[in-house]
Motif scaffolding. Structure first.
Motif, PDB file in Angstrom:
ATOM      1  N   SER A 202       0.824  -1.207   0.000  1.00 30.97           N
ATOM      2  CA  SER A 202       0.000   0.000   0.000  1.00 30.97           C
ATOM      3  C   SER A 202       0.859   1.258   0.000  1.00 30.97           C
ATOM      4  CB  SER A 202      -0.921  -0.008   1.221  1.00 30.97           C
ATOM      5  OG  SER A 202      -1.693   1.167   1.281  1.00 30.97           O
ATOM      6  N   TYR A 205       2.065   1.900  -3.579  1.00 31.32           N
ATOM      7  CA  TYR A 205       0.974   2.418  -4.420  1.00 31.32           C
ATOM      8  C   TYR A 205       0.667   3.871  -4.075  1.00 31.32           C
ATOM      9  CZ  TYR A 205      -3.720   3.510  -5.990  1.00 31.32           C
ATOM     10  OH  TYR A 205      -4.815   4.126  -6.544  1.00 31.32           O
ATOM     11  N   HIS A 234      -1.777  -7.993  -4.692  1.00 32.97           N
ATOM     12  CA  HIS A 234      -2.242  -7.051  -3.672  1.00 32.97           C
ATOM     13  C   HIS A 234      -3.668  -6.595  -3.998  1.00 32.97           C
ATOM     14  CE1 HIS A 234      -2.215  -3.527  -0.980  1.00 32.97           C
ATOM     15  NE2 HIS A 234      -1.186  -4.112  -0.373  1.00 32.97           N
ATOM     16  N   ASN A 235      -4.397  -6.225  -2.942  1.00 31.72           N
ATOM     17  CA  ASN A 235      -5.779  -5.798  -3.185  1.00 31.72           C
ATOM     18  C   ASN A 235      -5.870  -4.440  -3.879  1.00 31.72           C
ATOM     19  OD1 ASN A 235      -4.921  -4.176  -1.100  1.00 31.72           O
ATOM     20  ND2 ASN A 235      -6.518  -4.757   0.341  1.00 31.72           N
ATOM     21  N   LEU A 236      -4.741  -3.767  -4.043  1.00 30.23           N
ATOM     22  CA  LEU A 236      -4.723  -2.499  -4.772  1.00 30.23           C
ATOM     23  C   LEU A 236      -4.102  -2.637  -6.161  1.00 30.23           C
ATOM     24  CD1 LEU A 236      -3.653  -0.012  -1.932  1.00 30.23           C
ATOM     25  CD2 LEU A 236      -5.909  -0.239  -2.979  1.00 30.23           C
ATOM     26  N   THR A 237      -3.850  -3.860  -6.597  1.00 31.49           N
ATOM     27  CA  THR A 237      -3.190  -4.057  -7.889  1.00 31.49           C
ATOM     28  C   THR A 237      -4.047  -3.526  -9.038  1.00 31.49           C
ATOM     29  OG1 THR A 237      -1.986  -5.983  -7.076  1.00 31.49           O
ATOM     30  CG2 THR A 237      -2.209  -5.765  -9.455  1.00 31.49           C
ATOM     31  N   HIS A 239      -6.120  -1.078  -8.888  1.00 34.90           N
ATOM     32  CA  HIS A 239      -5.956   0.370  -8.833  1.00 34.90           C
ATOM     33  C   HIS A 239      -4.611   0.780  -9.442  1.00 34.90           C
ATOM     34  CE1 HIS A 239      -9.035  -0.360  -5.772  1.00 34.90           C
ATOM     35  NE2 HIS A 239      -9.337   0.932  -5.798  1.00 34.90           N
ATOM     36  N   ARG A 273     -10.980  -1.565 -10.419  1.00 33.17           N
ATOM     37  CA  ARG A 273     -10.822  -0.534 -11.432  1.00 33.17           C
ATOM     38  C   ARG A 273     -10.885  -1.088 -12.857  1.00 33.17           C
ATOM     39  NH1 ARG A 273     -12.329   1.983  -7.991  1.00 33.17           N
ATOM     40  NH2 ARG A 273     -11.424   3.809  -6.946  1.00 33.17           N
TER      41      ARG A 273
END
Length: 327
Positions: A202, A205, A234-237, A239, A273
């Motif tokens: 995180s 990012y 990752h859970n933000l990949t 994004h 996203r």
């Protein structure tokens, strides 16, 4: 006094006809008479008919025993009463059921054909989107980006301390020596704080996001590429890949941006996203003046994510869709 039967044959025939017709006429009368008459007690009607028949017999056969006719309906036996509506013939009922089954089969066939048609259109749109993965200007844009000035991505406590920037994985090796960024730009980049929390992915990012937000697009591209390469699960990949495309798009490189947008959509269509990447893929194609691929991206977005274009990204979708004329 004896009465001869020779001159009474017509009367005998008439009486016989009355005897035979009377028990058969009762059901017909019961069926066609008005409702009030149909409710009369059948036993009473039978007794009245038998009394009238005995009177006729006494007139026709005054000699008595042996010359009378025994009625076919006896006391205690009631005449049948027809009630209700006659049922439809079995053949008519079968034909009606066959018509209903054929109608249902026709509707089912139409639904299957519509589903196949929609699936074919979806595959066609997806094929057009896959063709957008390698637009002609991508290679030259990526080479130009590799040669562009890039400031240090590693913040240091002292302005003079800089570290060599890692090469982005998605770009080709530079053919020319990149120009050295100005001291002012280096200082501005280093002034952007990198988060330091328990979630290292995180932090990477968010640092890339802050660089993009500050409009340091080349630096944001490199930082976001680092995040995507190091933390693919990752859970933000989702994004990160989408923002990486935004960094290239905002840097004036729509061809390269289209690659990252399409990659993000195809890699995880349920990603947070993925709808945004389809939207900006269409925007990138508009900037490349490729109307067909832009319309394909917008059509795929509307078909796959109808809730998103009606809610969270409605304004962006409406504006982007209005910028191109699709058939």
């Amino acid at each position: 006094m004896t009465i001869s039967l020779r001159g009474r044959l017509p009367l005998v025939a008439i009486a016989s006809a009355l005897v035979l017709a009377s028990p058969l006429a009762a059901p017909v009368v019961a069926q066609t008479a008005p409702k009030a008459q149909a409710q009369v007690d059948p036993e009473m009607r039978l007794r009245r008919i038998e009394a009238e028949l005995r009177a006729v017999q006494r007139k026709v056969f005054p000699d008595g025993v042996g010359k009378t006719f025994v009625p076919e309906i006896t006391a205690g036996q009631t005449a049948p009463t027809l009630t209700g509506t006659p049922a439809a013939p079995a053949v008519s009922d079968l034909l009606a059921r066959m018509d209903a089954v054929e109608g249902q089969l026709t509707r089912l066939t139409a639904q299957v054909e519509e589903g196949q048609n929609r699936a074919a259109k979806m595959e066609e749109r997806l094929a057009r989107l896959e063709l957008a993965a390698a637009p002609p200007p991508v290679e030259s844009e990526m080479q130009a980006a590799a040669a562009a000035p890039v400031a240090s991505l590693t913040p240091a406590p002292k302005p003079a301390a800089t570290a060599p920037a890692p090469k982005p994985a998605a770009t080709t090796p530079a053919t020319a020596k990149p120009a050295t960024p100005s001291a002012t730009r280096v200082a501005a980049v280093q002034a952007i704080e990198k988060p330091a929390t328990a979630d290292a992915g995180s932090d990477e990012y968010m640092y890339g996001f802050r660089l993009w937000e500050a409009k340091f697009y080349p630096e944001a591209q490199q930082q976001l590429q680092i995040f995507v390469d190091r933390y693919p699960k990752h859970n933000l990949t989702s994004h990160g890949r989408n923002l990486l495309g935004r960094a290239w798009l905002d840097d004036g490189k729509p061809g390269t941006a289209a690659q990252f947008f399409l990659q993000n959509y195809l890699a995880d269509k349920k990603g947070a996203r993925a709808p945004d990447s389809l939207l900006y893929l269409g925007v990138a194609m508009v900037r490349l003046k490729d109307t067909e691929k832009a319309c394909g991206a917008f059509a795929e977005l509307a078909a796959t994510y109808p809730e998103e274009i009606a809610g969270r990204i409605k304004t962006q979708y409406d504006n982007a869709r209005a910028s191109v004329k699709c058939k």
